[in-house]
Scaffold this motif. Sequence first.
Motif, mmCIF file in Angstrom:
data_model
loop_
_atom_site.group_PDB
_atom_site.id
_atom_site.type_symbol
_atom_site.label_atom_id
_atom_site.label_comp_id
_atom_site.label_asym_id
_atom_site.label_seq_id
_atom_site.Cartn_x
_atom_site.Cartn_y
_atom_site.Cartn_z
ATOM 1 N N GLY A 50 1.123 -0.693 0.121
ATOM 2 C CA GLY A 50 -0.307 -0.395 0.247
ATOM 3 C C GLY A 50 0.848 0.698 -0.020
ATOM 4 O O GLY A 50 2.088 1.566 -0.157
ATOM 5 N N TYR A 85 -12.623 12.640 0.750
ATOM 6 C CA TYR A 85 -12.723 12.425 0.197
ATOM 7 C C TYR A 85 -12.494 14.066 -1.262
ATOM 8 O O TYR A 85 -12.260 13.388 -2.181
ATOM 9 C CB TYR A 85 -14.042 12.656 -0.312
ATOM 10 C CG TYR A 85 -14.241 10.476 -0.306
ATOM 11 C CD1 TYR A 85 -14.007 9.612 -0.825
ATOM 12 C CD2 TYR A 85 -14.885 10.617 1.444
ATOM 13 C CE1 TYR A 85 -14.309 7.917 -0.324
ATOM 14 C CE2 TYR A 85 -15.200 8.860 1.421
ATOM 15 C CZ TYR A 85 -14.802 8.210 1.249
ATOM 16 O OH TYR A 85 -15.195 6.813 1.484
ATOM 17 N N TYR A 113 -9.733 13.468 -3.326
ATOM 18 C CA TYR A 113 -10.005 13.021 -4.866
ATOM 19 C C TYR A 113 -10.402 13.446 -6.197
ATOM 20 O O TYR A 113 -9.817 13.847 -6.960
ATOM 21 C CB TYR A 113 -11.095 11.745 -4.813
ATOM 22 C CG TYR A 113 -10.357 10.375 -3.659
ATOM 23 C CD1 TYR A 113 -9.744 9.161 -4.202
ATOM 24 C CD2 TYR A 113 -10.942 10.427 -2.309
ATOM 25 C CE1 TYR A 113 -8.697 8.135 -4.011
ATOM 26 C CE2 TYR A 113 -9.852 8.919 -1.851
ATOM 27 C CZ TYR A 113 -8.429 8.107 -2.512
ATOM 28 O OH TYR A 113 -8.241 7.359 -1.999
ATOM 29 N N ALA A 172 -3.911 10.552 -2.957
ATOM 30 C CA ALA A 172 -4.726 10.159 -2.854
ATOM 31 C C ALA A 172 -5.472 8.800 -4.159
ATOM 32 O O ALA A 172 -5.296 7.046 -3.865
ATOM 33 C CB ALA A 172 -5.806 10.657 -3.750
ATOM 34 N N GLY A 177 -3.020 5.790 -2.283
ATOM 35 C CA GLY A 177 -4.534 5.255 -1.518
ATOM 36 C C GLY A 177 -5.210 4.301 -2.153
ATOM 37 O O GLY A 177 -5.667 3.197 -0.982
ATOM 38 N N THR A 178 -4.929 4.100 -3.415
ATOM 39 C CA THR A 178 -7.040 3.175 -3.893
ATOM 40 C C THR A 178 -5.897 2.177 -3.938
ATOM 41 O O THR A 178 -6.897 0.933 -3.962
ATOM 42 C CB THR A 178 -6.684 3.648 -4.882
ATOM 43 O OG1 THR A 178 -5.042 3.459 -5.434
ATOM 44 C CG2 THR A 178 -7.922 4.334 -5.586
ATOM 45 N N ASN A 191 -4.678 0.081 -1.278
ATOM 46 C CA ASN A 191 -5.456 -0.675 0.214
ATOM 47 C C ASN A 191 -6.452 -1.484 -0.639
ATOM 48 O O ASN A 191 -6.400 -2.380 0.644
ATOM 49 C CB ASN A 191 -5.963 0.308 0.787
ATOM 50 C CG ASN A 191 -4.684 1.025 1.464
ATOM 51 O OD1 ASN A 191 -3.840 0.483 1.842
ATOM 52 N ND2 ASN A 191 -5.089 2.244 2.126
ATOM 53 N N LEU A 192 -7.074 -0.993 -1.188
ATOM 54 C CA LEU A 192 -8.345 -2.508 -1.845
ATOM 55 C C LEU A 192 -7.753 -3.410 -2.399
ATOM 56 O O LEU A 192 -8.223 -4.778 -2.601
ATOM 57 C CB LEU A 192 -9.227 -1.333 -2.939
ATOM 58 C CG LEU A 192 -9.695 -0.755 -2.330
ATOM 59 C CD1 LEU A 192 -10.545 0.449 -3.442
ATOM 60 C CD2 LEU A 192 -10.809 -0.456 -0.949
ATOM 61 N N ARG A 224 -8.873 -1.771 5.159
ATOM 62 C CA ARG A 224 -8.719 -1.609 3.494
ATOM 63 C C ARG A 224 -9.167 0.241 3.064
ATOM 64 O O ARG A 224 -9.403 0.462 1.740
ATOM 65 C CB ARG A 224 -9.946 -2.520 2.582
ATOM 66 C CG ARG A 224 -9.856 -3.965 2.683
ATOM 67 C CD ARG A 224 -10.477 -4.611 1.734
ATOM 68 N NE ARG A 224 -10.389 -6.072 1.397
ATOM 69 C CZ ARG A 224 -10.714 -6.651 2.438
ATOM 70 N NH1 ARG A 224 -11.850 -6.354 3.186
ATOM 71 N NH2 ARG A 224 -10.250 -7.915 2.378
ATOM 72 N N ASP A 225 -9.082 0.478 4.224
ATOM 73 C CA ASP A 225 -9.054 1.765 3.975
ATOM 74 C C ASP A 225 -8.158 3.540 3.182
ATOM 75 O O ASP A 225 -7.240 2.856 3.206
ATOM 76 C CB ASP A 225 -9.681 2.970 5.631
ATOM 77 C CG ASP A 225 -10.073 4.629 5.076
ATOM 78 O OD1 ASP A 225 -9.441 4.878 5.309
ATOM 79 O OD2 ASP A 225 -10.944 4.568 6.153
ATOM 80 N N HIS A 226 -9.410 3.954 2.611
ATOM 81 C CA HIS A 226 -7.991 4.392 1.635
ATOM 82 C C HIS A 226 -7.023 5.508 2.089
ATOM 83 O O HIS A 226 -6.498 6.079 1.426
ATOM 84 C CB HIS A 226 -9.308 5.205 0.891
ATOM 85 C CG HIS A 226 -9.891 6.175 0.682
ATOM 86 N ND1 HIS A 226 -9.157 7.130 1.682
ATOM 87 C CD2 HIS A 226 -11.073 6.483 1.243
ATOM 88 C CE1 HIS A 226 -10.268 8.221 1.800
ATOM 89 N NE2 HIS A 226 -11.375 7.405 2.227
ATOM 90 N N GLN A 227 -7.630 5.732 3.621
ATOM 91 C CA GLN A 227 -6.517 6.850 4.210
ATOM 92 C C GLN A 227 -5.374 6.363 4.873
ATOM 93 O O GLN A 227 -4.049 6.876 5.366
ATOM 94 C CB GLN A 227 -7.289 7.073 5.540
ATOM 95 C CG GLN A 227 -8.049 8.018 4.482
ATOM 96 C CD GLN A 227 -7.705 9.864 4.316
ATOM 97 O OE1 GLN A 227 -6.787 10.073 5.166
ATOM 98 N NE2 GLN A 227 -8.124 10.264 3.565
#
Length: 212
Positions: A18, A61, A64, A130, A133-134, A136-137, A173-176
């Motif tokens: 990540g 957000y 983004y 941002a 951070g994606t 993390n998914l 999984r938080d994008h932060q």
Amino acid sequence: ESAVWLLGIVMISTVLVGPAFCGWVCPFGSFQEWIGTIGKRLFKRRYNRFVPPRLDRVLRYLRYVVLIWVVVMTATTATLIFSAYDPYYALFNFYTGEVAVTGYVSLGLVMVLSLFVERPFCKYACPYGALLGTANLFRIFRLRRNASTCIDCKACDTSCPMNILVSTVAVVRDHQCNVCLKCTSEQSCPIPHTVELNSTRLEDVATREARQ
């Protein structure tokens, strides 16, 4: 050539764990944390708790929105328009005379906000963060909380600089999340092997064992 190598290393590390660049390498993140130490001394436990949770979830957000704006404006104007507003650029180029007034204003605003909020630019405005951070998914190694050994002490929540409620999820999984690892059993969780960075494969094995 060195920039290409650096970009490659960042991309590979992002796929693996990540946005570790944000949590461990970014100098502007460190700069905000340094100012944050002053805020922690002034406000103690209130530090990083001034923004109401509901508002915070919405503001997260914004970065983004900034990312989309940067991509669109760069594509249509063929110029790095964000540099005129980028506090990172302002901090490390203030002596060159090439920084726009808006850049200095952004830097000053980030410095003030850092007294109240941990890493405000990272949380609410950084387009690069941002994008990373994606990951993390789908990253290979993830932060996992073992519910069977968790004592619900909330130490992981309290220690998280990004205000992620680690105690409420099995996998973060938080994008932060910037992979700072402050929530782990090695740093804040009092129970060994309860909050750890594991591969998705190990996570799947643990899930199958739990079902059996």
